[in-house]
Design an enzyme around this catalytic site. Sequence first.
Site: not given
Length: 308
Positions: A177, A227, A297
């Site tokens: 990510r 998420s 994130e």
Amino acid sequence: MLGESLLKKIREYLPEEQIFLNQSLKDMTTFRTGGSCSCLLEIDTEEQLCQLIRLFGRTEQPYFILGNGSNTLVKDAGYSGIVLHIDRSMDAITVEGNIITAEAGAMLSKVSRVAAEHGLSGLEFAAGIPGSVGGGVVMNAGAYDGEMKDVVKSVRVVGKDGEILDLRGSAMEFGYRTSVLRNRPFVVTAVTFELAPGNQEEILAKMEDFNRRRREKQPLEYPSAGSTFKRPEGYYAGKLIMDAGMRGFQIGGARVSDKHCGFIINAGGASASDILDVMGEVQDRVYACFGVKLEPEVVVLGDPEKKA
Ligand SMILES: Cc1cc2nc3c(=O)[nH]c(=O)nc-3n(C[C@H](O)[C@H](O)[C@H](O)COP(=O)(O)OP(=O)(O)OC[C@H]3O[C@@H](n4cnc5c(N)ncnc54)[C@H](O)[C@@H]3O)c2cc1C
């Protein structure tokens, strides 16, 4: 507040209908909450971007690039800088053989559909990711069996002095990510993907399977940013949160999803500070229970000196 002289310059590069002062960003993020920015600019060409980035460099004007807002939380107090919005007004997609080039504002779901229509495999994983190509490449978006890293051949960006650079996929330093573009003053304008010829029916079936799994496991009926935390090495964030007893934990309108504990959802009327408070509480409890630090994130947009 935006100075009159800067605004005058911006108007030289952008038509009035693409300039929005004191624009609420609430409906521009998938969390559906948060404050305003002092000015939002809707970008539809690379040239506009080059001119504006050059201008902002000269005037030291802070700015933020917003794609589809599916990984961004805007603080309630808003952002005093300028937001450059790159989405559907810059979303051309071209296909040549097994190579697809998509402008930064194209939705990942649309690019994966175009790939499937041309019998090209490699982007099935992206079918259900609700982000733009630009946001996807910056975040190295991924799901199930794939990530951007596997298919990106090159990335076209505007550099900090308004220059155009073509970066090879191998220079992108893709990680979990993240990519070399995170926290760098580069703006993605287009991405070229190298895909493999495949069987169209199999490609479509895989996309449908991934989307079915999403509908079953993820709280897609609520606003969220997917998420909330990155997957810590050796663990799953959702399981840690569940095992810490935080399923359904709620502050104001923000809640740890009952369906998937890795998602913090806007269960109704959540403020950005409710979401940040739930995030903080989750991080503290998971750390206290398992000694694991959960790293967000989600990208938080706001002025550093203002709390929320
Ligand atoms: C229901 C749901 C499911 C999700 N599932 C997944 C998943 O399976 N896998 C996954 O990886 N993510 C997932 N996400 C998160 C999100 O969709 C991805 O991170 C997506 O790639 C973000 O793209 P965006 O355009 O919305 O980015 P934004 O939220 O607009 O921006 C994210 C970051 O990218 C930067 N950025 C955006 N566009 C550009 C550009 N053109 N140039 C430079 N910087 C740019 C922004 O400044 C910001 O730092 C999910 C989100 C939701 C809401």
